[in-house]
Design a protein around this motif. Structure first.
Motif, mmCIF file in Angstrom:
data_model
loop_
_atom_site.group_PDB
_atom_site.id
_atom_site.type_symbol
_atom_site.label_atom_id
_atom_site.label_comp_id
_atom_site.label_asym_id
_atom_site.label_seq_id
_atom_site.Cartn_x
_atom_site.Cartn_y
_atom_site.Cartn_z
ATOM 1 N N THR A 83 -8.931 4.566 -2.836
ATOM 2 C CA THR A 83 -8.352 4.239 -3.748
ATOM 3 C C THR A 83 -8.432 2.819 -4.177
ATOM 4 O O THR A 83 -8.571 2.071 -3.245
ATOM 5 N N TYR A 112 -8.582 14.004 -7.623
ATOM 6 C CA TYR A 112 -8.837 12.939 -8.271
ATOM 7 C C TYR A 112 -7.337 12.653 -8.851
ATOM 8 O O TYR A 112 -6.695 13.492 -9.578
ATOM 9 N N THR A 156 -10.088 2.440 2.036
ATOM 10 C CA THR A 156 -10.856 3.624 2.386
ATOM 11 C C THR A 156 -10.303 4.362 3.679
ATOM 12 O O THR A 156 -9.925 3.555 4.492
ATOM 13 N N TYR A 197 0.139 10.102 -5.217
ATOM 14 C CA TYR A 197 -0.311 8.851 -6.127
ATOM 15 C C TYR A 197 -0.339 7.486 -5.604
ATOM 16 O O TYR A 197 0.801 7.378 -4.891
ATOM 17 N N SER A 198 -1.020 6.653 -5.584
ATOM 18 C CA SER A 198 -1.410 5.364 -4.925
ATOM 19 C C SER A 198 -1.102 4.208 -5.731
ATOM 20 O O SER A 198 -1.072 4.062 -7.036
ATOM 21 N N SER A 239 -7.841 7.094 -7.635
ATOM 22 C CA SER A 239 -7.864 7.520 -6.329
ATOM 23 C C SER A 239 -8.857 8.973 -6.193
ATOM 24 O O SER A 239 -8.905 9.600 -7.250
ATOM 25 N N ASN A 285 -4.213 2.740 -11.335
ATOM 26 C CA ASN A 285 -4.740 3.194 -10.022
ATOM 27 C C ASN A 285 -5.551 4.400 -10.224
ATOM 28 O O ASN A 285 -5.232 5.356 -10.880
ATOM 29 N N PHE A 333 -11.450 9.533 1.679
ATOM 30 C CA PHE A 333 -10.426 9.127 0.781
ATOM 31 C C PHE A 333 -10.585 7.729 0.340
ATOM 32 O O PHE A 333 -10.809 6.718 1.220
ATOM 33 N N TYR A 363 0.946 -1.476 -0.138
ATOM 34 C CA TYR A 363 -0.007 0.070 -0.160
ATOM 35 C C TYR A 363 0.927 1.110 -0.088
ATOM 36 O O TYR A 363 1.144 1.626 1.087
#
Length: 642
Positions: free
Chosen positions: A150, A184, A131, A123-124, A160, A158, A148, A46
């Motif tokens: 993602t 976003y 969440t 950025y994820s 988010s 990805n 939040f 993560y």
């Protein structure tokens, strides 16, 4: 509209989870060619990645750093002094927090503490949908929320979406805060990892009612019980407000030219940033009442009522780069960029003494190079850029890091900056006569040397800063009841030194966390004003309870800074300005907190400034703006996964 949007974002994760559950369950158990991995994803799967490729990981622990960052800004705000209501501005105690860029900015910096810039977006990359819900109570009639969500559609794609909303009425008259931050993001890379892209869109709005501070300081400081209800204190404005909003579209992407990655690689990169901003100051009633007197706080105006000052701004930035990478020598990048901006008003103002233009347009082209090196325990980055058009600006940066081991890390930095003034220093129009100017200030010259050390004994940082042709705002009014703020440029050199140290001492289940900041300014005039000492000291206790089902954290935090001539706040221009009339500081601020973690939920309860009624009413955020009174606040952060 804001509340409807917030509920949409709260419900959206559940909908997306339901739609993507089967797909993700099938994909998380696979890597290459059908090989199976454990269904339970590790926390290092993560990841949250900055535009500079710095990576952090999802952390659901409850540490003292999590206590410090449980606030409206969602970060440790040591060195910032909040105003009385949540969502208002912050006075800066630690000047070394100031970030510099060679390009001219919009300005109105006092309104930007909660405005997320492009380099603050993360950025994820996550193994399963994530969440996070944040909630915190406010002063009265409102709440602070941040939602939040993602997910990775695939390991290479990805998305988010997030929204942070605040409404807080405040304890004083005309002090409402109402803000919204929509974000976003998306990240993508090709299967062969030749192409990578990060993009985001933001829409942000920050509305503050502006009361101008209290008119009679003695009513507050004399501790008359009738003024314990802060709405009885007289303020300058009952119907003024300021509003900042902005939208941004951002894309950063690069592609490897050679088909397969090897010892030598060639990349082409491009960054695009389009942004527009809007600032408005609105004041229906021009005169103010102080006792039985009528006061024109900001001087004479062209209109007798209905002040409505509006400033518009558009910016487009493109950067094109070519990078050569050698696994032994490092990365060599050459780039050229194009910066275009338009800062404008609806009319030209023609006065007897001067004509104030309607716009300020910039078109700046720069070229430069960057070298990155990483080998064993060393890594560094060196950058130089310079304008090739008529504007004179340049930036020289050097960063060097040495990681001896997990316990010892050292970093060094240097920056030499030739910076163009922010646009609101050179141009401003207002219905207030003395708030109109058109200037041609010289570039600011900034030299900065920094050093940081992390050791088992102490974490420390040092900064040496030299400022030439420093720009600032000052009050030029001769009447003490008035606040007429104009920009100015200091002709002499300012030298600033800061030393910051942090040490946590543990004894059993107790711990004492200490952060101390020392600052020294050398200057011929009082232009850059900061407290000499800023300190935060927390003693706290931690333990597991109920067969380790609950983790408890409780303690007391002291915040303190020495007295100094703090900058004052002006709502017409959304900026702080220097003043030499009143010192603030030299008062202790105690908070008592009880926090708990149950699985991945963290619960926070705090008695803020509980000593306010014991140590006298001498606590301020700015000369006419008292700091927060005692209040009890609570909140939580809830992380959950699919």
């Amino acid at each position: 509209m804001k509340q409807s949007s917030l509920w949409l974002f709260l419900l959206l994760p559940s909908f997306l989870l339901a739609q993507s559950k089967d797909r993700l369950d099938a994909s998380i158990g696979r890597v290459k060619e059908g090989q199976l991995i454990d269904k339970v994803a590790a926390m290092d799967q993560y990841r949250f990645i900055s535009i500079e490729r710095d990576t952090t990981y999802l952390d659901t622990s409850l540490t003292i750093q999590r206590e410090y960052s449980f606030n409206y800004l969602r970060k440790d705000n040591f060195g910032l002094l909040a105003f009385a209501n949540e969502g208002q501005t912050y006075n800066t105690l630690q000047y070394s927090l100031t970030q510099f860029t060679p390009y001219p900015e919009f300005g109105f910096k006092a309104k930007h503490f909660n405005f997320l810039e492009a380099n603050q977006i993360k950025y994820s990359s996550v193994a399963t949908p994530v969440t996070e819900l944040y909630f915190k109570s406010v002063m009265q009639k409102g709440q602070s929320l941040d939602a939040f969500f993602t997910l990775n559609i695939s390991p290479r794609l990805n998305f988010s979406i997030a929204y942070k909303g605040l409404r807080s009425e405040g304890k004083y008259i005309n002090q409402l805060s109402s803000t919204g931050n929509f974000r976003y993001t998306t990240s993508y890379n090709t299967l062969n990892k030749r192409y990578f892209a990060n993009a985001h869109f933001t829409y942000q709005d920050i509305l503050n009612e502006e009361n101008g501070g209290i008119t009679t300081i003695s009513d507050f400081e004399n501790e008359d019980p009738k003024y314990d209800n802060r709405q009885r204190l007289e303020i300058y404005f009952k119907d003024a407000k300021s509003f900042l909003k902005g939208k941004r579209v951002f894309l950063d992407h690069f592609m490897r030219i050679n088909a397969k990655k090897g010892a030598n690689n060639l990349y082409v990169s491009h960054q695009f940033n389009y942004e527009n901003k809007f600032f408005e100051y609105n004041q229906a009633t021009v005169p103010s009442t102080v006792g039985v007197q009528t006061v024109y706080r900001f001087g004479d105006s062209y209109v007798t009522s209905g002040i409505n000052d509006q400033t518009h701004y558009n910016k487009m930035y493109n950067k094109l780069g070519l990078m050569y990478e050698n696994t032994t020598l490092g990365k060599f990048q050459f780039f050229a960029d194009d910066f275009r901006s338009n800062y404008y008003y609806s009319q030209i103002l023609i006065r007897d003494d001067k004509t104030i233009p309607a716009s300020l347009t910039r078109n700046i082209n720069s070229a430069g190079g960057q070298y990155e090196y990483q080998k064993k325990k060393w890594n560094g980055k060196f950058l130089y850029s310079r304008s090739v058009t008529n504007q004179s600006l340049s930036n020289l940066e050097a960063k060097l890091n040495y990681d001896f081991n997990d316990d010892y890390q050292f970093s060094f930095g240097y920056q030499n900056l030739n910076k163009l003034p922010n646009d609101n220093y050179n141009l401003y129009q207002s219905s207030y006569i003395n708030y109109n100017w058109s200037n041609n200030f010289k570039n600011e010259k900034i030299n900065s040397v920094t050093a940081n050390a992390i050791t088992p004994w102490v974490e420390a940082s040092v900064q040496f800063l030299t400022l030439d042709d420093h720009l600032y705002f000052e009050n030029i009014a001769t009447d003490e009841s008035q606040q007429i703020v104009n920009p100015n440029q200091y002709g002499n050199t300012i030298n600033y030194v800061s030393v910051k140290a942090n040490k946590e001492i543990k004894f059993g289940r107790f711990a004492l966390d200490n952060t101390v900041l020392y600052q020294k300014v050398s200057q011929q005039d009082a232009i850059l004003n900061v407290p000499q000492i800023v300190t935060r000291n927390t003693i706290y206790y931690t333990n597991y309870l109920f067969k380790k089902a609950l983790f408890l954290q409780t303690g007391i935090t002291l915040n303190y800074f020495t007295n100094y001539l703090a900058n004052d706040y002006n709502p017409v221009i959304g900026e702080f300005f220097i003043q030499n009339k009143k010192e603030i500081g030299n008062y202790p601020n105690f908070d008592f907190f009880i926090n708990a973690r149950i699985q991945r939920t963290r619960i926070y309860l705090k008695a803020e400034h509980f000593n306010s009624s014991l140590t006298g009413n001498n606590f301020y955020s700015a000369p006419n703006n008292p700091y927060r009174d005692f209040m009890i606040r609570f909140g939580l952060i809830w992380n959950f996964f699919n």
